[in-house]
Design an enzyme around this catalytic site. Structure first.
Site, PDB file in Angstrom:
ATOM      1  CE  LYS A  52      -3.724  -2.325   2.471  1.00  0.00           C
ATOM      2  NZ  LYS A  52      -4.531  -2.614   1.326  1.00  0.00           N
ATOM      3  CB  CYS A  53       4.269   1.727  -0.605  1.00  0.00           C
ATOM      4  SG  CYS A  53       5.657   2.856  -0.790  1.00  0.00           S
ATOM      5  N   GLY A  54       3.220   4.243  -2.283  1.00  0.00           N
ATOM      6  CA  GLY A  54       3.300   4.927  -3.562  1.00  0.00           C
ATOM      7  C   GLY A  54       4.249   4.248  -4.530  1.00  0.00           C
ATOM      8  CG  PHE A  55       8.195   3.991  -4.021  1.00  0.00           C
ATOM      9  CD1 PHE A  55       8.604   4.715  -5.122  1.00  0.00           C
ATOM     10  CD2 PHE A  55       8.425   4.535  -2.761  1.00  0.00           C
ATOM     11  CE1 PHE A  55       9.225   5.952  -4.993  1.00  0.00           C
ATOM     12  CE2 PHE A  55       9.048   5.767  -2.609  1.00  0.00           C
ATOM     13  CZ  PHE A  55       9.444   6.473  -3.729  1.00  0.00           C
ATOM     14  CB  THR A  56       2.618  -0.625  -4.253  1.00  0.00           C
ATOM     15  OG1 THR A  56       2.796  -0.455  -2.839  1.00  0.00           O
ATOM     16  CG2 THR A  56       2.028  -1.991  -4.523  1.00  0.00           C
TER      17      THR A  56
END
Length: 183
Positions: free
Chosen positions: A38-42
């Site tokens: 659930k990360c912007g880098f996912t």
């Protein structure tokens, strides 16, 4: 582990909490990544899978990616190991190994990650992992060859990986230099 000599001396746990003996990867080049769902880098899962398939296709059984889910950064991987596995497969078609969720910093940090941080410190010698999707490149000899920040896109690591494999890159673009960096 007092007498750690290489990456191959570790046995982190797999998704079923069984030892995953890294000695079975001897002679391979390995890209190790701390991941989160659930990360912007996912979306980097897509790039990691493409990199894995592309390089494995041209260098069969010589390269792998290892994902290590981590919930230490803004609680961005709160699910259990089964939920994480399903998420990676369904949303990004991940076929490379994603191991058991771990800590990469602090008193409960996985020993493998403690060793990698010691071998390749970040900016100004800082050893901690700054955020999700930090990447370490392990050479065929089991030693850390590079460390990249979360902002480094997986596709930009193709050339350094091919260099470690003893091959050549298919593009003429300059690959990023391993940066000892913290975000």
């Amino acid at each position: 582990m007092a007498s750690v000599a290489s990456f191959y001396d570790f046995k982190p746990l797999d998704k079923k909490a069984q030892p995953y003996d890294l000695a079975n990867l001897k002679g391979k080049v390995v890209l190790v990544v701390n991941t989160a769902s659930k990360c912007g880098f996912t979306p980097q899962f897509e790039g990691l899978e493409k990199l894995y398939k592309d390089i494995s296709g041209s260098h069969p059984d010589q390269f792998t990616v290892l994902g290590f889910p981590c919930n230490q950064f803004a609680s961005q991987d709160p699910g259990d190991d089964d939920t994480i596995q399903t998420f990676c497969q369904v949303n990004f078609g991940v076929t490379f190994p994603v191991l058991k969720k771990i800590d990469v910093n602090g008193d409960k940090a996985d020993p493998l990650w403690e060793w990698m941080k010691k071998e390749q410190p970040g900016l100004m010698g800082m050893k901690r992992i700054k955020w999700n999707f930090e990447k370490f490149l392990i050479g065929k000899d089991g030693q850390v060859k590079g460390r990249w920040a979360s902002t480094t896109k997986p596709e930009s690591l193709k050339e350094p990986i091919l260099k470690e494999l003893g091959g050549t890159a298919t593009t003429t673009a300059a690959a990023p230099t391993p940066v000892k960096t913290e975000l």
